[in-house]
Design a protein around this motif. Sequence first.
Motif, PDB file in Angstrom:
ATOM      1  N   PHE A  99     -23.125  14.563  17.581  1.00 41.55           N
ATOM      2  CA  PHE A  99     -22.152  13.855  16.745  1.00 41.55           C
ATOM      3  C   PHE A  99     -21.187  14.818  16.059  1.00 41.55           C
ATOM      4  CE2 PHE A  99     -20.739  11.919  12.752  1.00 41.55           C
ATOM      5  CZ  PHE A  99     -20.226  10.719  13.212  1.00 41.55           C
ATOM      6  N   MET A 102     -17.656  16.074  17.380  1.00 41.94           N
ATOM      7  CA  MET A 102     -16.553  15.133  17.605  1.00 41.94           C
ATOM      8  C   MET A 102     -15.187  15.752  17.294  1.00 41.94           C
ATOM      9  SD  MET A 102     -16.041  11.223  16.209  1.00 41.94           S
ATOM     10  CE  MET A 102     -16.226  11.651  14.481  1.00 41.94           C
ATOM     11  N   ASN A 103     -14.979  16.205  16.073  1.00 44.22           N
ATOM     12  CA  ASN A 103     -13.660  16.738  15.709  1.00 44.22           C
ATOM     13  C   ASN A 103     -13.320  18.032  16.449  1.00 44.22           C
ATOM     14  OD1 ASN A 103     -12.996  14.581  14.037  1.00 44.22           O
ATOM     15  ND2 ASN A 103     -14.009  15.491  12.263  1.00 44.22           N
ATOM     16  N   HIS A 119     -17.490  13.067  24.751  1.00 48.90           N
ATOM     17  CA  HIS A 119     -18.277  13.403  23.562  1.00 48.90           C
ATOM     18  C   HIS A 119     -19.354  12.354  23.318  1.00 48.90           C
ATOM     19  CE1 HIS A 119     -18.831  13.113  19.047  1.00 48.90           C
ATOM     20  NE2 HIS A 119     -19.405  14.250  19.390  1.00 48.90           N
ATOM     21  N   GLY A 122     -19.920   9.875  19.423  1.00 47.95           N
ATOM     22  CA  GLY A 122     -18.764   9.773  18.547  1.00 47.95           C
ATOM     23  C   GLY A 122     -18.022   8.458  18.697  1.00 47.95           C
ATOM     24  N   THR A 131     -15.830   8.777  24.911  1.00 43.57           N
ATOM     25  CA  THR A 131     -17.076   8.833  24.153  1.00 43.57           C
ATOM     26  C   THR A 131     -18.164   8.071  24.901  1.00 43.57           C
ATOM     27  OG1 THR A 131     -16.263   6.957  22.858  1.00 43.57           O
ATOM     28  CG2 THR A 131     -16.067   9.133  21.866  1.00 43.57           C
TER      29      THR A 131
END
Length: 360
Positions: A99, A102-103, A119, A122, A131
């Motif tokens: 998690f 994500m960014n 990802h 996320g 995602t």
Amino acid sequence: MQKKSKKPLLRALVAALGFSATLGASAADPLKVGFVYIGPIGDHGWTYQHEQGRQAVIKELGDKVETSYVENVPEGADAERVIRNMAKGGFDLIFTTSFGYMNPTLKVAKQFPNVTFEHATGYKQDKNTATYLSRSYEGRYVGGFLAAKMTKTKKIGYVASFPIPEVIRDINAIQLALDKYNPGSEIKVVWVNSWFDPGKESDAANALIDQGVDVVFQHTDSPAPIQTAERRGVYSVGYASDMAHFGPKAVLTSIVNDWGPHYVKSTQAVIDGTWKSQDFWGGLAEDTIRLPISDLVPADVKAEAEQIIADIKSGAFHPFTGPIKDQSGVEKIPAGVAATNAELASMNYYVENVKAELPK
């Protein structure tokens, strides 16, 4: 650096034109696929299962792919560095599996628009970023049913990692099952603020058992809570992989994640030039989640659990069907309405009857 990002488009064009000739050495190059792992591949839990997914890609796609991974990557600046190095290193497809990635994933993806990113867990997508996650709450609900039937103390324990929506909704799913099948049962939560720390996980499990808990759940990655439950003579529910062999006298079931089919499908889509950004939720119906139920569970209870699983698979039952209220009594999901993916992805409250306090 070779511009490998054009290969999928070229292959798709050739297929569309019906050409059977090869494209030469460049097109024959394997797709480079990278995986970024939060823990060690030998954690016997979350990362182990993602590694099994990578192995499935190798088995299914053979010389069409070249895969690599980096394990034990902390969330934050280190993750961004590893992801960027993969993108700079010519990887065509990169899976980031925690998690907190994500960014960093989104930041690097904007800098490398010709690389495909996916990802795990996320909720933010972009043109080249998708995602994917498991509907682990489905498994938690079934586990909550088993706990409701097997508990003697009506106290259920949860070794929790971080207060993110995925963890919160899984706790809520257990409480919803407890409310239905053994009213008055409560879930006690200990936060360890780590995904993989066997010592902390074991200490948390011991603390819960000392409070009278006789079924231990975990949302962490090592088998330590299972081993502690086995040693202390209480039941447990495994997570991510089948943990029965770590607690043969304790494990009622495990919420097993199977990432292989999704990894194979996404990788093949990139090879074919058909990949599109999406928000994939895989649950019991997609076999992204499996629940092997132990013979510790009486036959009639096992049969009822399997019926719940069948109803979730068919869509006849959704664990988060209203009326559902939060701890303060505010209605969050109306009667007869099932929570949407968006509501599940942003869940930041405990449901009614969870006695624990949600960390800020």
